[in-house]
Write a protein that holds these residues in place. Sequence first.
Motif, PDB file in Angstrom:
ATOM      1  N   ALA A   1     -13.129  -0.764   8.000  1.00  0.00           N
ATOM      2  CA  ALA A   1     -11.653  -0.774   8.351  1.00  0.00           C
ATOM      3  C   ALA A   1     -10.834  -1.162   7.179  1.00  0.00           C
ATOM      4  N   LEU A   2     -11.197  -2.017   6.287  1.00  0.00           N
ATOM      5  CA  LEU A   2     -10.524  -2.651   4.661  1.00  0.00           C
ATOM      6  C   LEU A   2     -11.668  -1.824   3.770  1.00  0.00           C
ATOM      7  N   SER A   3     -12.598  -1.197   4.079  1.00  0.00           N
ATOM      8  CA  SER A   3     -13.300  -1.359   3.121  1.00  0.00           C
ATOM      9  C   SER A   3     -12.179   0.270   1.707  1.00  0.00           C
ATOM     10  N   PRO A   4     -10.936   1.087   2.691  1.00  0.00           N
ATOM     11  CA  PRO A   4     -10.239   1.969   1.470  1.00  0.00           C
ATOM     12  C   PRO A   4      -9.389   0.576   1.263  1.00  0.00           C
ATOM     13  N   VAL A   5      -8.823  -0.793   1.563  1.00  0.00           N
ATOM     14  CA  VAL A   5      -8.201  -0.976   0.491  1.00  0.00           C
ATOM     15  C   VAL A   5      -9.340  -2.049  -0.512  1.00  0.00           C
ATOM     16  N   ASP A   6     -10.087  -2.057  -0.574  1.00  0.00           N
ATOM     17  CA  ASP A   6     -10.940  -2.315  -1.594  1.00  0.00           C
ATOM     18  C   ASP A   6     -11.081  -1.542  -2.126  1.00  0.00           C
ATOM     19  N   LYS A   7     -11.726  -0.199  -2.314  1.00  0.00           N
ATOM     20  CA  LYS A   7     -11.335   1.250  -3.349  1.00  0.00           C
ATOM     21  C   LYS A   7      -9.717   0.759  -3.977  1.00  0.00           C
TER      22      LYS A   7
ATOM     23  N   ALA B   1      -8.748   0.833  -7.478  1.00  0.00           N
ATOM     24  CA  ALA B   1      -8.484   1.658  -8.117  1.00  0.00           C
ATOM     25  C   ALA B   1      -6.693   1.561  -8.676  1.00  0.00           C
ATOM     26  N   ALA B   2      -5.806   0.122  -8.492  1.00  0.00           N
ATOM     27  CA  ALA B   2      -4.910  -0.426  -8.677  1.00  0.00           C
ATOM     28  C   ALA B   2      -5.347  -1.087 -10.293  1.00  0.00           C
ATOM     29  N   ASN B   3      -6.397  -1.471 -10.402  1.00  0.00           N
ATOM     30  CA  ASN B   3      -6.819  -2.728 -11.481  1.00  0.00           C
ATOM     31  C   ASN B   3      -7.608  -1.214 -12.842  1.00  0.00           C
ATOM     32  N   ASP B   4      -7.434  -0.162 -12.551  1.00  0.00           N
ATOM     33  CA  ASP B   4      -7.718   0.490 -13.466  1.00  0.00           C
ATOM     34  C   ASP B   4      -6.419   0.941 -14.053  1.00  0.00           C
ATOM     35  N   ILE B   5      -5.520   1.275 -13.613  1.00  0.00           N
ATOM     36  CA  ILE B   5      -3.656   1.804 -14.118  1.00  0.00           C
ATOM     37  C   ILE B   5      -3.394   0.250 -14.888  1.00  0.00           C
TER      38      ILE B   5
ATOM     39  N   ILE C   1      -3.382   6.617  -7.157  1.00  0.00           N
ATOM     40  CA  ILE C   1      -4.836   5.999  -6.544  1.00  0.00           C
ATOM     41  C   ILE C   1      -5.386   6.915  -5.587  1.00  0.00           C
ATOM     42  N   ASP C   2      -6.493   7.332  -5.023  1.00  0.00           N
ATOM     43  CA  ASP C   2      -6.685   8.282  -4.126  1.00  0.00           C
ATOM     44  C   ASP C   2      -5.969   8.535  -2.131  1.00  0.00           C
ATOM     45  N   VAL C   3      -5.077   9.163  -1.893  1.00  0.00           N
ATOM     46  CA  VAL C   3      -4.627   8.770  -0.823  1.00  0.00           C
ATOM     47  C   VAL C   3      -5.970   9.326  -0.080  1.00  0.00           C
ATOM     48  N   PRO C   4      -6.012   8.068   1.421  1.00  0.00           N
ATOM     49  CA  PRO C   4      -7.279   8.946   2.084  1.00  0.00           C
ATOM     50  C   PRO C   4      -6.059   9.576   3.190  1.00  0.00           C
ATOM     51  N   ASP C   5      -6.802  10.752   3.941  1.00  0.00           N
ATOM     52  CA  ASP C   5      -6.244  11.632   4.914  1.00  0.00           C
ATOM     53  C   ASP C   5      -6.263  11.598   5.811  1.00  0.00           C
ATOM     54  N   THR C   6      -5.659  10.336   6.308  1.00  0.00           N
ATOM     55  CA  THR C   6      -5.672   9.764   7.798  1.00  0.00           C
ATOM     56  C   THR C   6      -4.071   9.770   8.073  1.00  0.00           C
ATOM     57  N   GLY C   7      -3.264   9.778   7.021  1.00  0.00           N
ATOM     58  CA  GLY C   7      -2.160   9.816   7.955  1.00  0.00           C
ATOM     59  C   GLY C   7      -1.356   8.382   8.379  1.00  0.00           C
TER      60      GLY C   7
ATOM     61  N   GLU D   1      -1.429   3.495   8.174  1.00  0.00           N
ATOM     62  CA  GLU D   1      -1.052   2.467   7.107  1.00  0.00           C
ATOM     63  C   GLU D   1      -1.622   2.494   6.071  1.00  0.00           C
ATOM     64  N   LEU D   2      -2.763   2.746   6.064  1.00  0.00           N
ATOM     65  CA  LEU D   2      -3.075   3.118   4.261  1.00  0.00           C
ATOM     66  C   LEU D   2      -3.153   3.758   3.685  1.00  0.00           C
ATOM     67  N   SER D   3      -2.779   4.968   4.525  1.00  0.00           N
ATOM     68  CA  SER D   3      -2.780   6.113   3.657  1.00  0.00           C
ATOM     69  C   SER D   3      -1.128   6.064   2.633  1.00  0.00           C
ATOM     70  N   ARG D   4      -0.332   5.649   3.869  1.00  0.00           N
ATOM     71  CA  ARG D   4       1.101   5.038   3.669  1.00  0.00           C
ATOM     72  C   ARG D   4       0.972   4.697   2.823  1.00  0.00           C
ATOM     73  N   LEU D   5       0.762   3.027   2.301  1.00  0.00           N
ATOM     74  CA  LEU D   5       0.601   1.840   1.166  1.00  0.00           C
ATOM     75  C   LEU D   5       0.179   3.018  -0.109  1.00  0.00           C
ATOM     76  N   ALA D   6      -0.881   3.959   0.153  1.00  0.00           N
ATOM     77  CA  ALA D   6      -1.735   4.631  -1.107  1.00  0.00           C
ATOM     78  C   ALA D   6      -0.528   5.519  -1.569  1.00  0.00           C
ATOM     79  N   LYS D   7       0.306   6.201  -1.032  1.00  0.00           N
ATOM     80  CA  LYS D   7       1.168   7.239  -1.087  1.00  0.00           C
ATOM     81  C   LYS D   7       2.081   6.464  -1.617  1.00  0.00           C
ATOM     82  N   THR D   8       2.982   5.489  -1.455  1.00  0.00           N
ATOM     83  CA  THR D   8       4.113   4.803  -1.532  1.00  0.00           C
ATOM     84  C   THR D   8       3.708   3.597  -3.518  1.00  0.00           C
ATOM     85  N   LEU D   9       2.401   3.430  -3.040  1.00  0.00           N
ATOM     86  CA  LEU D   9       1.970   2.736  -4.138  1.00  0.00           C
ATOM     87  C   LEU D   9       1.580   3.656  -5.611  1.00  0.00           C
ATOM     88  N   ASN D  10       1.540   5.302  -5.397  1.00  0.00           N
ATOM     89  CA  ASN D  10       1.002   5.694  -6.461  1.00  0.00           C
ATOM     90  C   ASN D  10       3.076   6.273  -6.675  1.00  0.00           C
TER      91      ASN D  10
END
Length: 466
Positions: free
Chosen positions: A188-194, A198-202, A211-217, A219-228
Amino acid sequence: MLIRRLNIRWRLTLWFGAAMIVLLVGRSFWIYFMMERHMIMTTDADLDSNLDSLEVEIGRISAADELERVLTNYANNNRGLRFDVATSNNDTLFRSPETPPPVTNKFRSAAAPKLERTYSTNLSETGEQRRAVIGAIASPVGNLTVRASRSMQAERNEAQNFIVTLLATLPPVALAALGVGYLVSARALSPVDKMISAANDITANRLEKRIDVPDTGDELSRLAKTLNEMIDRLYKSFEEMRRFTADAAHDLRTPVTALRTEIEVSLMADHTVEEFRSSMQTALDEAINLSRLTEQLLDLSREDDGTHPGLLETLRLDQIVGSVLEDLQTVARQKQITVDTQQMRPWTVTGDQVRLRRVVMNLFDNAVQYTPAGGRVWIEGQATPEQTTLVIADNGPGIPADDLPHIFDRFRRVDWARNRQSGGTGLGLAICKSIVEAHGGQIRAESTLGKGTRVIVTLPTAKAIA
Ligand code: ATP
Ligand code: MG
């Protein structure tokens, strides 16, 4: 607490494991409880059927002396059962082997005329669990009280063995639960690791990465979107800052170079006083440009900081306009520009006098500066209880549509203004925008090429009139 210091993966795992253990232990005890209930129910049914059989057996006798024989026979056929039979006067008529005499006077209390049976669980003298029943039966020799009991030890042992087995399997099951919990939370947490890597690279220098936005819609994809989106905003403001610094450096360099050249030239050879004076005049002009530019930069950075004094004064905007007009009247007159102020009314706004004056000043300055000789500059305005609008208009050259959206940007100048000798710094409108927005207002421009420009400022109207 230690658990707070663990990472989420281990925390989830431990919570999952703990929940599993609690559920398993709870379930084991629940099963034990159900087994015990079942055991008591079947034993009671067995005792009942014994009592019924005894009633039938006793019902068959015709004389009291047959009782002993019938009951002995019954006791021999039902070895596990202990029972005794007494009269309603509590005289014991028969006691099967191994049956201890009643400890208390139970017969009397239980041998009520009613036929209800009472059950109880007791410990025998040898520490054995026994289930007992006391009931009355009708017989040809009168009403009799029967007390019968049967051991439950075997069933109880079985139930206990069962629970011990269940509990013994608990550690391996708990370990398996922990393992499953770990795998599930890791997955469940592997997308968070990714996202973390990714955030460390920026970094500030590589803000164009996302950050890659997982195509799941989820909480994690929302988080990635918000970060982006946040990185987008950062990227924009970094870019703005970078451009601003570059522009500022560039615009500072020009007058400094001019100043330096002028002074060097005047020091190099003998000059007449006239030549020297003219050089000094040019140097002074550049120095004035320079100080104006640095002041504007300072103004802007103060606006950006928000470190200006509070906006508490209630002001008359029309009076500010009037005083600016007085100051610029001479320049306008020199350029033969007519300034029209017919529609002025008492317009009250809340704000900082000095900064609002700077806004009006910059706008007038532009209108007069960019309108050719013989042109016209005029003021329009209106006030509602909510907002006060001030329009500074001119019939000058206008601003090309391409440039119009950008004139409030820092260092933005329309090309022909840039090329002019007396060109401004391109910060005037940017400063106006910062100040107006800090006052909760808006500023925009409308322009038709060749016809003129209108700059429209709206500010919230002051609640009380001074
Ligand atoms: P500064 O005001 O800092 O001395 P500036 O006047 O060039 O320099 P702004 O006041 O920000 O800078 O204006 C930006 C540009 O918008 C100007 O260079 C000019 O090209 C254009 N502009 C502004 N006001 C008018 C106007 N009334 N008519 C035509 N063009 C205008
Ligand atoms: Mg200007």
